[in-house]
Design an enzyme around this catalytic site. Structure first.
Site, short mmCIF file in Angstrom:
data_model
loop_
_atom_site.label_atom_id
_atom_site.label_comp_id
_atom_site.label_asym_id
_atom_site.label_seq_id
_atom_site.Cartn_x
_atom_site.Cartn_y
_atom_site.Cartn_z
N LYS A 286 -25.17 -10.63 -8.56
CA LYS A 286 -24.14 -10.72 -7.53
C LYS A 286 -23.73 -9.33 -7.04
O LYS A 286 -23.66 -9.07 -5.84
CB LYS A 286 -22.92 -11.46 -8.09
CG LYS A 286 -21.70 -11.47 -7.16
CD LYS A 286 -20.51 -12.12 -7.86
CE LYS A 286 -19.24 -12.01 -7.04
NZ LYS A 286 -19.31 -12.77 -5.80
N LYS B 288 -26.95 -29.36 -0.75
CA LYS B 288 -26.91 -29.41 -2.21
C LYS B 288 -28.28 -29.77 -2.79
O LYS B 288 -29.01 -30.59 -2.24
CB LYS B 288 -25.87 -30.42 -2.68
CG LYS B 288 -24.43 -30.06 -2.28
CD LYS B 288 -23.96 -28.80 -2.95
CE LYS B 288 -22.56 -28.41 -2.54
NZ LYS B 288 -21.55 -29.33 -3.03
N ILE C 121 -9.69 -24.57 7.10
CA ILE C 121 -9.92 -25.49 5.99
C ILE C 121 -8.99 -25.21 4.81
O ILE C 121 -8.70 -26.10 4.02
CB ILE C 121 -11.39 -25.43 5.56
CG1 ILE C 121 -12.30 -25.78 6.75
CG2 ILE C 121 -11.67 -26.38 4.41
CD1 ILE C 121 -11.99 -27.10 7.41
N SER D 274 -8.54 -21.74 2.69
CA SER D 274 -8.47 -20.40 2.10
C SER D 274 -8.72 -19.32 3.14
O SER D 274 -9.45 -19.53 4.11
CB SER D 274 -9.49 -20.27 0.97
OG SER D 274 -10.81 -20.44 1.45
N GLU E 118 -3.99 -19.65 0.23
CA GLU E 118 -4.47 -19.85 -1.15
C GLU E 118 -4.73 -18.53 -1.88
O GLU E 118 -5.63 -18.43 -2.72
CB GLU E 118 -5.74 -20.72 -1.15
CG GLU E 118 -5.52 -22.07 -0.51
CD GLU E 118 -6.76 -22.96 -0.54
OE1 GLU E 118 -7.73 -22.61 -1.24
OE2 GLU E 118 -6.76 -23.98 0.16
N ARG F 180 -22.93 -16.19 -4.67
CA ARG F 180 -21.77 -17.04 -4.94
C ARG F 180 -21.89 -17.67 -6.32
O ARG F 180 -22.83 -18.43 -6.59
CB ARG F 180 -21.66 -18.12 -3.87
CG ARG F 180 -20.65 -19.22 -4.14
CD ARG F 180 -19.24 -18.74 -4.04
NE ARG F 180 -18.30 -19.86 -4.09
CZ ARG F 180 -17.07 -19.78 -4.54
NH1 ARG F 180 -16.61 -18.63 -4.99
NH2 ARG F 180 -16.27 -20.82 -4.56
N GLU G 67 -22.29 -35.19 -3.49
CA GLU G 67 -23.24 -34.67 -4.46
C GLU G 67 -23.25 -35.47 -5.75
O GLU G 67 -24.20 -35.42 -6.52
CB GLU G 67 -23.00 -33.20 -4.76
CG GLU G 67 -21.86 -32.91 -5.70
CD GLU G 67 -21.67 -31.41 -5.90
OE1 GLU G 67 -21.47 -31.01 -7.04
OE2 GLU G 67 -21.73 -30.67 -4.90
N HIS H 156 -20.50 -19.36 5.96
CA HIS H 156 -21.36 -18.76 4.95
C HIS H 156 -22.22 -17.64 5.53
O HIS H 156 -22.99 -17.01 4.80
CB HIS H 156 -22.24 -19.82 4.30
CG HIS H 156 -21.46 -20.82 3.50
ND1 HIS H 156 -20.93 -21.95 4.06
CD2 HIS H 156 -21.09 -20.83 2.19
CE1 HIS H 156 -20.28 -22.63 3.14
NE2 HIS H 156 -20.36 -21.97 2.00
#
Length: 787
Positions: free
Chosen positions: A22, A129, A451, A453, A504, A535, A625, A714
């Site tokens: 990461k 997913k 949405i 955050s 948030e 991520r 999912e 993203h």
């Protein structure tokens, strides 16, 4: 062939003990390091993983299971399935452009967020997913006239890399049939599976190169084998493995299935000309007997007996009771012990969890411990149980202690479940609620919102770390968070958003934040699991009965709402998502655990409404999912999942507006269930699909309001006003404008403030322009009717 039972791993965590992958990726994307440094870190992580698995007792270690971003994307690059939109790029620029999009005009060589140009650049591939996991893969995109050619020898290169370090590995490739089943085409007439004949020569060439490099086995992953397959798809498997088995004489194929049982695909699989077969005996223990009866006597069976998807310590004695007769029947040399699937889906090492409760820790096993469990099982079979008496005894003691522990059972939770007094049905139909909510809220057409955050900046992360280390007092930390919240509220008002969120900032993760405040959950410090690219998430460990000791979000909502006259949404994570994004206890049905969580969320929803919240969003990003991979299990799952959402949301009054959010899902299969959730507004990811996902809602004549995402969060690129208007127009062609909300695809936690502000300003302008266009159209229609 070995004369003893061997241990194999199918894949291993990529990110490293301290998320080194990461760090390296984000440093590269931010231009703090170059490509050579990134690749050097990747090579170091591979070497560490190979050495670790070998040292733990794995006889068969995989290579090519590592990826800089996603193994499906790696397969795209390998076979040359790179869409024309990325043809102007090469190397890492092309790779990360497919993963993340570009934000500079074509031809200028920029990639992945180093420079911003409003509305320019190229969007990323669609993301969705990986089967029923929380891992995301990039969807291969095939075009009319698609050709394939070997463009990356990564599987061969990494085999040779390991070989040079003295390690003989088993290379892993995503199988050709699963690759095509995971692919999509922009043209509805184009069926990806129709490209199999053109694709197979590339796979054959890779296998031949592996033989030349010295490989004796290759692992071909075909997770599609556990799905409902058509006769055409089974014929495709016959064609594929007929070609590949003949392509490289001397190279043995381990055909690998996971995430479920072979079921009615068993006869097809048993007839394939492969030398080995891996089956998942954790998800589908019942398939062992039929598989033993169906397969050839000389076939090597890889038995997935250790759970690669959950973190509980295995019952080794019970597993041995099942394994010993199989080994006696087939011979030790024809049995391999393995995890049920790749260990990508569990944290790396339990030993580094110094602060985890000792009793709970004794119940757990992460990737390292799972390989150790496999080694114990193999030694017990090869040398007798007495040779591993101590670890077997420790396993039995841990399991008994867990089952008998008082901390997993709460009589108050059991009593509430038994009374069944909580209603899961809202008293007023949707159409009546819509009128009441419209009068109460007074929102314009195409209301704008986000949405939930907002960016988690470096300053915010430093403040949180300072609080956790005791450097920053709790009081000072709260002051910092309140200042961040106030800034976010003021800025949302300035740009003209209609419905606000508090941002948030106090939350570390949308599931962890709630789990930390609910009984029955535990958390790790280093239990990171890759979700996609850089991520990573730390899934909670749900070990016992769940309840809510006190309100979790009410104070933060109340503070944010006090700063503005505009409505601020209460923001919660739904019970199904909390369940599906946790490591779940295995001593009670998942449905019962979910109902416990739903009752806890219901209490929070009711408290938010009592505090004055007019809108409450209950995110169910993971509802899809959790859908079983076989249709035979869908009705049962959707029945209890929808019932749990309704249980959580149905306690509010008719004028309270319930929102939900879902991301990166195919909705066609569950559209009826989405309607049955009875939410007033749903926001969904649609930007990468160019609003195609709305087709399911249009065909179902979905009645509630919908916020289709108008830009992909993203990716770092900033879509233009025109681009977002085009998406809104595409949405308007499918649904009534009166149903539509305007929002991003998902939360903005992972983005930076500059790109977030620019994109949201464009989004608000796009909504205003579309309202004006609708007003003009309505006026013109009225004038025409009057004439």
């Amino acid at each position: 062939m070995s004369d003893q039972v061997q241990v194999a791993t199918l894949g291993f965590p990529r990110i490293g003990p301290r998320r080194a992958l990461k760090t390296a990726l984000e440093d590269y994307w931010s231009a703090r390091i170059g490509g050579d440094a990134l690749l050097a870190t990747a090579a170091q992580l591979r070497r560490q993983a190979w050495d670790r698995q070998k040292a733990l007792g794995a006889d068969i270690v995989p290579s090519n299971d590592f990826s800089l971003y996603d193994h499906v994307l790696d397969a795209c690059v390998m076979v040359g399935a790179v869409p024309a939109a990325y043809a102007h790029l090469s190397g890492l620029d092309a790779y990360f452009a497919m993963a993340r999009g570009t934000s500079t005009p074509r031809g200028e060589g920029g990639c992945c967020g180093h420079e911003h140009a409003d509305g320019e650049g190229t969007p990323a591939l669609e993301m969705t997913k990986w089967f029923d996991t929380n891992y995301h893969y990039l969807t291969p995109e095939l075009a009319d006239g698609q050709t394939f050619s070997l463009q990356s020898a990564k599987p061969v290169d990494e085999f040779l890399e390991a070989k040079a370090q003295g390690l003989h590995t088993r290379p892993v490739l995503l199988g050709p049939v699963s690759f095509l089943k995971l692919s999509k085409s922009r043209s509805p007439e184009l069926e990806p599976l129709g490209f199999l004949t053109e694709l197979l020569p590339v796979y054959a060439e890779v296998l031949r190169r592996l033989v030349d490099a010295g490989a004796d086995w290759v692992q071909l992953d075909e997770p599609c084998l556990v799905l409902d397959l058509s006769d055409r798809e089974r014929a495709a498997l016959q064609q594929a493995y007929g070609v590949l088995s003949a392509a490289a004489p001397g190279l043995k194929i381990m055909l690998t299935s996971y995430f479920g049982g072979l079921g009615d695909n068993l006869d097809c699989v048993a007839s394939l000309p492969v030398q080995g077969l891996h089956i998942d005996l954790v998800r589908a223990p019942e398939q062992l007997a039929p598989v033993l009866e169906a397969v050839r006597e000389d076939l090597i069976l890889s038995l997935g007996v250790i759970d690669g998807r959950n973190v509980w310590r295995a019952d080794l004695e019970t597993i041995l009771d099942r394994l010993e007769p199989v080994v006696a029947r087939r011979g030790a040399g024809r049995v391999i012990l393995a995890p049920s699937c790749s260990l990508l889906h569990v944290p790396l090492d339990l030993k580094i969890e110094a602060d985890l409760d000792a009793e709970l820790k004794s119940w757990l096993a992460f990737a390292v411990q799972k390989v150790e469990e496999l080694a114990v099982l193999a030694q017990a079979i090869n040398a007798g149980r007495q040779s591993v008496a101590d670890p077997l005894s420790a396993s039995a003691r841990a399991r008994t202690a867990r089952w008998n522990s008082r901390r997993i059972h709460d009589p108050a939770v059991q009593a509430r479940l038994a009374t069944r007094l909580d209603s899961a049905q809202r008293a007023t139909p949707l159409a009546e609620r819509r009128k009441l909510q419209a009068e109460r809220l007074g929102l314009p057409p195409l209301p704008t919102t986000t949405i939930g955050s907002f960016p988690q900046t470096q300053a915010l992360r430093q403040a949180r770390a300072g609080r956790n280390k005791g450097v920053l007092s709790e009081a000072d930390y709260v002051v910092f968070l309140r200042e961040e919240t106030a800034r976010a509220i003021r800025w949302q008002e300035e740009i003209g958003l209609d419905v606000l969120v508090h941002g948030e900032f106090e939350r570390n993760d949308m599931v962890q934040y709630f789990g930390e405040q609910l009984s029955g959950f535990a958390f790790t410090q280093h239990g990171w699991v890759q979700s996609y690219g850089s991520r990573c998430v730390r899934p909670p460990i749900l070990y016992g009965d769940v309840s809510r000791p006190k309100p979790m979000t009410v104070d933060w909502w109340r503070y944010a709402q006090s700063l503005t006259d505009k409505p601020v949404k209460g923001m919660l994570t739904g019970p199904v998502t909390i369940l599906n994004w946790s490591f779940v206890r295995d001593d009670i049905p998942r449905s019962l655990a979910c109902r416990q969580i739903a009752l806890a969320v219901r209490d929070e929803v009711n408290d938010l409404e009592a505090a004055g919240a007019k809108m409450i969003q209950i995110d169910e990003a993971a509802l899809r999912e959790g859908l079983p991979l076989r249709r035979s299990g869908w009705v049962d799952y959707l029945d209890w999942a929808v019932a749990c959402f309704r249980l959580a949301s149905a306690g509010v009054g008719e004028a309270a507006q319930i929102h939900t959010h879902m991301c990166y899902s195919e909705f066609n299969d569950i559209i009826g269930a989405i309607g049955a959730m009875d939410a007033d507004v749903i926001s969904i990811e649609t930007a990468r699909s160019k609003m195609e996902l709305l087709d399911a809602f249009a065909e179902e004549a979905y009645q509630a309001d919908i916020g289709p995402g108008v830009y992909d969060i993203h990716s770092p690129r900033i879509p233009s006003v025109t681009e977002m208007m085009e998406l809104l127009d595409a949405a308007r062609q499918r649904l009534s404008p009166q149903q539509l909300w305007v929002n991003p695809d998902c939360g903005l936690k992972t983005r930076g403030w500059p790109e977030t502000k620019a994109a949201l300003i464009n989004m608000v302008e796009a909504a205003k322009a579309m309202r004006a266009a609708l007003d003009e159209a309505a006026a013109a229609a009225h004038e025409l009717a009057s004439a």
